[in-house]
Scaffold this motif. Structure first.
Motif, short mmCIF file in Angstrom:
data_model
loop_
_atom_site.label_atom_id
_atom_site.label_comp_id
_atom_site.label_asym_id
_atom_site.label_seq_id
_atom_site.Cartn_x
_atom_site.Cartn_y
_atom_site.Cartn_z
N UNK A 176 0.83 -1.20 0.00
CA UNK A 176 0.00 0.00 0.00
C UNK A 176 0.87 1.26 0.00
N UNK A 177 0.86 2.01 -1.10
CA UNK A 177 1.61 3.27 -1.13
C UNK A 177 0.98 4.28 -0.17
N UNK A 178 1.81 5.15 0.37
CA UNK A 178 1.32 6.16 1.29
C UNK A 178 0.90 7.45 0.59
N UNK A 179 0.82 8.51 1.37
CA UNK A 179 0.41 9.81 0.85
C UNK A 179 1.36 10.24 -0.26
N UNK B 260 -5.19 6.65 -4.38
CA UNK B 260 -5.42 8.01 -4.85
C UNK B 260 -4.49 8.88 -4.02
N UNK B 261 -3.37 9.29 -4.59
CA UNK B 261 -2.27 9.89 -3.83
C UNK B 261 -2.61 11.03 -2.88
N UNK B 262 -3.59 11.83 -3.21
CA UNK B 262 -3.87 12.99 -2.36
C UNK B 262 -5.28 13.01 -1.79
N UNK B 263 -5.97 11.90 -1.83
CA UNK B 263 -7.32 11.83 -1.27
C UNK B 263 -7.27 11.84 0.25
N UNK B 264 -8.43 12.04 0.84
CA UNK B 264 -8.52 12.01 2.31
C UNK B 264 -8.24 10.60 2.82
N UNK B 265 -7.92 10.50 4.08
CA UNK B 265 -7.68 9.19 4.69
C UNK B 265 -8.93 8.33 4.57
N UNK B 266 -10.08 8.91 4.80
CA UNK B 266 -11.35 8.16 4.69
C UNK B 266 -11.52 7.59 3.29
N UNK B 267 -11.28 8.40 2.27
CA UNK B 267 -11.44 7.95 0.88
C UNK B 267 -10.40 6.88 0.54
#
Length: 83
Positions: free
Chosen positions: A9-12, A50-57
């Motif tokens: 799982x890639x991070x932010x 989705x690199x810049x989505x919210x944590x929830x998304x």
């Protein structure tokens, strides 16, 4: 027999791939080979994010990928994250 599944799982700001650049490069194959050499049967799955989505998304996208990969039927789930 239920299997083990390892999710990469890639991070932010992380991504699965951008053109010919892979976030985890050869990690998927190398990890699968390393586990097999140790007698551990596991399927390794690179997750799209989705690199810049919210944590929830991002969590919801990851949840759906786990379900689509059969994670709800797996004997063990492992998550390897990097940020």
């Amino acid at each position: 027999m239920k299997q083990r599944v390892v999710f990469l799982v890639p991070g932010f700001f992380g991504f699965t791939a951008a053109g010919s650049v892979s976030y985890f490069e050869d990690v998927e194959r190398a990890l699968a080979r390393s586990l097999a050499r140790r007698g551990i049967k596991a399927r390794v799955v690179s997750c799209a994010t989705q690199p810049t989505s919210s944590i929830r998304r991002r969590a919801d996208v990851l949840r759906r990928q786990v379900l689509e990969a059969g994670g709800h039927r797996a004997r063990e789930l492992h998550f390897v994250g990097h940020s």
